[in-house]
Design an enzyme around this catalytic site. Structure first.
Site, PDB file in Angstrom:
ATOM      1  CB  SER A 146      49.058 105.068  11.033  1.00  0.00           C
ATOM      2  OG  SER A 146      50.102 104.401  10.367  1.00  0.00           O
ATOM      3  CG  HIS A 202      50.804 101.000  13.965  1.00  0.00           C
ATOM      4  ND1 HIS A 202      51.426 102.221  14.176  1.00  0.00           N
ATOM      5  CD2 HIS A 202      50.199 101.099  12.761  1.00  0.00           C
ATOM      6  CE1 HIS A 202      51.212 102.998  13.145  1.00  0.00           C
ATOM      7  NE2 HIS A 202      50.473 102.358  12.270  1.00  0.00           N
ATOM      8  CG  ASP A 228      53.420 101.497  16.899  1.00  0.00           C
ATOM      9  OD1 ASP A 228      54.106 100.816  16.113  1.00  0.00           O
ATOM     10  OD2 ASP A 228      52.895 102.569  16.557  1.00  0.00           O
TER      11      ASP A 228
END
Length: 538
Positions: free
Chosen positions: A181, A413, A388
């Protein structure tokens, strides 16, 4: 009697040695790995500067909201680029236990029920230990204060020190950096600002679910409504969206996740508002206003112009922070100029197959927004794209770098860090375990040749060549192959190819092939190819 007792004691000692927990498998040939989390992916502790007392403030369930407001609420200081806690006697730190892994493993170690919601790199760490990685020798973590900018010099200095430490601890081996991320933006900033250090210590960088061009829908609604990091019943005991909103409005890291205004989006992310405006004829009309990424700032400014927080009886204004926005423009320059140094390989894994917020709409034709400051009380509606669930695939794969591979993996995610497909890809790229030259990380299956025969002979001025080849397609998941290929009956398909001769009535060569795909059995698919070609001798 004494001899018998001695024999019993010896027997017990032998038995205890036999039942002793076996030593974990360690592969000394592995290159070291450094795990870098994303936003909210590091444990944060608050240290009382007066008495040195330390307590975990992120993540915790008991007393979470109170500790969050009193210890983590912050203000941005444009002179330093740092976000400082409102409590002048509190310093926020990241614990360094287990060589940095303790801060990014399970974010609330005290939680028993519903622990999955606070696991970050936990599953990946467990998996990598099975592959032969060892904490402190070949496996390390880098937690950081995620409130801060991804290019804050203090964080950059800590990362440089960490890379050197890992390099030395592993005996001078170059490092595999795995980021998740927002950690991808942090690593890219470091690579842009300290390319020489990155080149010296890093072998491979693998970015997972990185918002390289922002997370448009997710961040736009965060500015106006806040965000929740925990779903389900656990959020009733966790930090409220409003408390989180009041923190994030002063965090440069959140502003650095806004939609990149200069990126050529396939679908431009918009902020849309249903409003009533007076028409040319003087009568009110219902219109849907649309704002592109670069034009949303005025809406955020107006919507948050009256935003305040009560901190120990003092009302502190927290508007949309234009000073942070200036800082972010410099961060965007760093990110846009970053390049992968020679000798370093970059890989990108991103999530797909989930509805992902891209554009945000407030109000409706029936419920109009009459006051922009009321946007905070409206429920956002999202226009979604593939991704995602948090980062659009379009943003995640647009890294702007020279990549050895970009692989799309169906997954959520944060849940993508637990995906078996991702584990198989990482194991392949990290060269952990026995190498499998036939594994295809993009399609996540192995094509294993099992038979190959080819014969060629001449007959009456013709060259005749026959070919027989067989493969096993091996997949970890039974559902990986589509319904047609995994059907119960063998699938037979034929193909013919011909090449013309010197005139339109003659053929120079001709080939026929038959492919037989047998039913899947225990994760294996048997494929046969039989072909024959006939050509005129030259």
């Amino acid at each position: 009697m004494a001899m018998l007792l001695e024999d019993i004691l010896q027997s017990v000692e032998i038995w205890l040695k036999l039942i002793k927990k076996p030593q974990p498998y360690v592969d000394p040939n592995l290159d070291p790995v450094l795990l870098v989390p994303g936003i909210a992916g590091s444990i944060l502790t608050a240290v009382d500067d007066q008495n040195g007392k330390e307590e975990r403030v992120w993540v915790r369930i008991l007393g979470a909201n109170y500790k969050f407001r009193t210890k983590l609420w912050s203000r941005f200081d444009p002179s330093t680029g740092r976000t400082e806690s409102l409590d002048p006697n509190t310093t926020i730190k990241v614990p360094g236990g287990r060589y940095g892994l303790g801060a990014i493993d399970v974010l609330d170690p005290d939680m028993i029920v519903g622990r999955d919601c606070v696991c970050y790199f936990h599953d990946m760490i467990v998996e990598m230990l099975k592959w032969g990685f060892q904490e402190g020798k070949t496996l390390f973590g880098f937690g950081y204060d995620f409130r801060q900018s991804n290019r804050l010099q203090e964080t950059m200095d800590r990362l440089a020190e960490k890379l050197e430490l890992v390099y030395e601890a592993s005996g001078g081996k170059k490092i595999n950096v795995i980021s998740h991320s927002m950690g991808g933006l942090l690593v890219k900033c470091f690579m842009g600002l300290h390319s020489d250090i990155f080149q010296k210590y890093v072998k491979n960088w693998i970015a997972i679910a990185a918002p390289f061009r922002g997370a448009p829908g997710y961040i736009a609604s965060t500015f106006l409504n806040g965000m929740s990091f925990v779903d389900g019943w656990e959020q009733n005991f966790f930090i409220s969206k409003w408390s989180m909103h009041q923190l994030l409005i002063e965090c440069p890291s959140i502003y650095e996740l806004m939609a990149c205004p200069h990126f050529h989006w396939q679908h431009i992310p918009l902020l849309e508002i249903w409003r009533e405006k007076e028409g040319c004829d003087g009568y009110p009309r219902t219109i849907l206003e649309s704002y592109r990424p670069g034009n949303c700032i005025d809406i955020f400014k107006e919507a948050l112009s009256g935003n305040t927080v009560d901190y120990n009886g003092e009302m502190i204004p927290l508007p949309f922070n234009l000073e942070i926005l200036k800082w972010v423009k410099e961060t965007q320059k760093v990110l846009s100029h970053a390049k992968v140094p020679s000798g370093v390989k970059f890989y990108n894994i991103y999530g797909i197959n989930l509805e992902t917020p891209h554009s945000v709409c407030y109000g409706s034709e029936e419920t109009l927004v009459t006051n922009i400051q009321d946007l905070r009380f409206f429920q956002p509606k999202y226009i979604c794209v593939d991704g995602d669930g948090t980062v659009p695939a379009e943003s995640a794969k647009a890294d702007g770098l020279h990549a050895e591979a970009r692989v799309a993996v169906p997954g959520e995610h944060r849940g993508i860090l637990c995906e078996p497909h991702v584990f198989r890809i990482l194991k392949h790229w990290l060269r952990a375990g026995e190498p499998d030259p036939f594994y295809n990380p993009i399609n996540d299956y192995v094509i294993l040749p099992t038979a190959f025969e080819m014969e060629s002979h001449h007959e009456k001025g013709l060259q005749v060549t026959s070919l027989k080849e067989e493969w096993e397609i091996v997949t970890k998941d039974q559902d990986d192959l589509d319904d047609t290929v995994s059907s119960r009956k063998p699938l037979v398909s034929s193909i013919s190819v011909s090449q013309g001769g010197s005139n339109k009535h003659s053929l120079r060569s001709e080939a026929h092939a038959t492919v037989i795909v047998h039913p899947q059995n225990e994760g294996k698919q048997h494929v046969e190819l039989n072909a024959i070609s006939v050509s005129v001798d030259a």
